[in-house]
Design a protein around this motif. Structure first.
Motif, PDB file in Angstrom:
ATOM      1  N   GLY A 124       3.874  14.459  -9.739  1.00 28.51           N
ATOM      2  CA  GLY A 124       4.870  15.512  -9.789  1.00 28.51           C
ATOM      3  C   GLY A 124       5.594  15.809  -8.497  1.00 28.51           C
ATOM      4  N   ALA A 125       5.359  15.035  -7.445  1.00 23.71           N
ATOM      5  CA  ALA A 125       6.053  15.259  -6.177  1.00 23.71           C
ATOM      6  C   ALA A 125       7.517  14.849  -6.301  1.00 23.71           C
ATOM      7  N   GLY A 126       8.374  15.486  -5.517  1.00 21.21           N
ATOM      8  CA  GLY A 126       9.783  15.106  -5.471  1.00 21.21           C
ATOM      9  C   GLY A 126       9.947  13.719  -4.875  1.00 21.21           C
ATOM     10  N   ARG A 127      11.110  13.138  -5.075  1.00 21.37           N
ATOM     11  CA  ARG A 127      11.297  11.752  -4.649  1.00 21.37           C
ATOM     12  C   ARG A 127      11.183  11.554  -3.131  1.00 21.37           C
TER      13      ARG A 127
ATOM     14  N   ALA B 161      11.979  16.193  -8.367  1.00 21.93           N
ATOM     15  CA  ALA B 161      10.957  15.393  -9.047  1.00 21.93           C
ATOM     16  C   ALA B 161      11.567  14.702 -10.265  1.00 21.93           C
ATOM     17  N   LEU B 162      10.945  13.621 -10.696  1.00 19.61           N
ATOM     18  CA  LEU B 162      11.451  12.857 -11.833  1.00 19.61           C
ATOM     19  C   LEU B 162      11.320  13.662 -13.120  1.00 19.61           C
ATOM     20  N   ASN B 163      12.263  13.422 -14.044  1.00 18.17           N
ATOM     21  CA  ASN B 163      12.180  14.077 -15.353  1.00 18.17           C
ATOM     22  C   ASN B 163      10.957  13.599 -16.105  1.00 18.17           C
ATOM     23  N   ARG B 164      10.343  14.477 -16.815  1.00 19.49           N
ATOM     24  CA  ARG B 164       9.136  14.099 -17.572  1.00 19.49           C
ATOM     25  C   ARG B 164       9.421  14.137 -19.061  1.00 19.49           C
TER      26      ARG B 164
ATOM     27  N   ASP C  97       0.825  -1.210   0.000  1.00 22.44           N
ATOM     28  CA  ASP C  97       0.000   0.000   0.000  1.00 22.44           C
ATOM     29  C   ASP C  97       0.861   1.261   0.000  1.00 22.44           C
ATOM     30  N   LEU C  98       1.966   1.229   0.739  1.00 18.96           N
ATOM     31  CA  LEU C  98       2.860   2.381   0.785  1.00 18.96           C
ATOM     32  C   LEU C  98       3.472   2.652  -0.576  1.00 18.96           C
ATOM     33  N   MET C  99       3.903   1.598  -1.266  1.00 22.04           N
ATOM     34  CA  MET C  99       4.537   1.767  -2.567  1.00 22.04           C
ATOM     35  C   MET C  99       3.557   2.262  -3.627  1.00 22.04           C
ATOM     36  N   VAL C 100       2.351   1.757  -3.588  1.00 23.16           N
ATOM     37  CA  VAL C 100       1.338   2.207  -4.548  1.00 23.16           C
ATOM     38  C   VAL C 100       1.078   3.701  -4.355  1.00 23.16           C
ATOM     39  N   ASP C 101       0.916   4.127  -3.112  1.00 16.99           N
ATOM     40  CA  ASP C 101       0.693   5.544  -2.813  1.00 16.99           C
ATOM     41  C   ASP C 101       1.901   6.370  -3.236  1.00 16.99           C
ATOM     42  N   TYR C 102       3.097   5.848  -3.003  1.00 16.30           N
ATOM     43  CA  TYR C 102       4.324   6.562  -3.357  1.00 16.30           C
ATOM     44  C   TYR C 102       4.396   6.830  -4.861  1.00 16.30           C
ATOM     45  N   TYR C 103       4.153   5.823  -5.677  1.00 15.02           N
ATOM     46  CA  TYR C 103       4.249   6.000  -7.122  1.00 15.02           C
ATOM     47  C   TYR C 103       3.165   6.930  -7.655  1.00 15.02           C
ATOM     48  N   ARG C 104       2.013   6.885  -7.083  1.00 17.84           N
ATOM     49  CA  ARG C 104       0.960   7.804  -7.511  1.00 17.84           C
ATOM     50  C   ARG C 104       1.366   9.253  -7.263  1.00 17.84           C
TER      51      ARG C 104
END
Length: 281
Positions: free
Chosen positions: A241-244, A278-281, A229-236
């Motif tokens: 656009g949130a930073g890592r 944040a990840l490159n888009r 559940d934590l990982m799913v929320d993290y990737y969303r």
């Protein structure tokens, strides 16, 4: 609740955040490997990287992680991955991971392991050389051989030409230059052996050497369902656009506010190491 925290393996990592290398491969998710039935008599394939892991692996049993299969399925939808980008069961092999070439994301959901460091053994020899005692070199084992990840075939110590146990030393040799994020959704992946003058070794250091810019790793054995559940929320949150480290902190705070999972055991294990933007888009 008040601060956003990002870790570095050493001060030199401040220089690595300026890397402009681009990812060369689509994201890869490895989850729920088929560890096979336990075979205590198994002999690992011949390799120059023989280590204590071989002996320890014969006494350990790696249980299936069904929660990671569900985790991979949800991530496939969030990241819009193709079937060949999600490796589970018998496809979640050591060979498949070694073939990775700088994927944008690398998500590995499996068991991690950490063996306690071996003490150095100083043995004096009889006799003198120019008035000084002659000593043998300290006997020890490369710290990068004492932590790693388990993949398909780990219980049998057989996976094609490999043994299904990927040590940190082997991780350090992976070609992950350009990988923006590696998530080790596994237990005890952020710890390592402390050596005088060498700092903290282990998977976190190995991933830096392999070229990963940012990694998410755990510091203790984690709950399978809560981690999913934590990982799913993290990737969303990353996709929004949130930073890592920001995305991880927000996901952890959400779980912290759930009375059933408020204890740090469920959410506090994972840390962010490396670049924070944040990840490159």
């Amino acid at each position: 609740e008040r601060l956003q925290i990002t870790y570095l393996t050493s001060s030199r990592d401040l220089l690595r955040t300026s890397s402009t290398a681009q990812s060369r491969q689509a994201p890869i998710v490895i989850a729920n490997p088929d560890f096979g039935l336990l075979d205590k008599t198994a002999a690992a394939p011949a390799s120059e990287n023989r280590r204590s892991t071989d002996r320890a692996a014969r006494t350990l049993k790696f249980d299936p992680l069904p929660g990671t299969a569900a985790e991979a399925k949800v991530l496939k939808g969030i990241l819009r991955l193709k079937d060949e980008q999600v490796l589970t069961k018998g496809k979640a092999t050591e060979a498949a991971l070694k073939q990775a070439r700088g994927p944008r994301f690398l998500h590995i959901a499996t068991h991690g392991f950490f063996l306690e460091d071996q003490p150095l053994n100083l043995e004096s020899q009889a006799g003198h050389l120019q008035g000084q005692d002659r000593l043998q070199a300290p006997k020890g084992e490369n710290p990068l051989l004492r932590s790693g990840l388990t993949l398909a075939g780990a219980n049998r110590l057989r996976s094609g030409r490999d043994d299904g146990v990927l040590t940190a030393l082997e991780v350090a040799g992976l070609n992950l230059t350009g990988t923006e994020l590696a998530v080790l959704s596994a237990c005890e992946t952020g710890v390592g052996a402390v050596q005088n003058g060498e700092g903290v070794y282990g998977l976190r250091r190995a991933l830096v050497l392999a070229g990963v810019r940012t990694q998410i790793a755990s510091l203790w054995k984690v709950d399978d369902a809560a981690t999913r559940d934590l990982m799913v929320d993290y990737y969303r949150r990353l996709q929004a656009g949130a930073g890592r480290p920001q995305a991880l902190r927000e996901a952890q705070l959400t779980m912290f506010r759930d009375p059933a999972r408020a204890h740090p055991y469920y959410w506090a294990s994972f840390i962010t190491i490396g670049e924070e933007k944040a990840l490159n888009r």
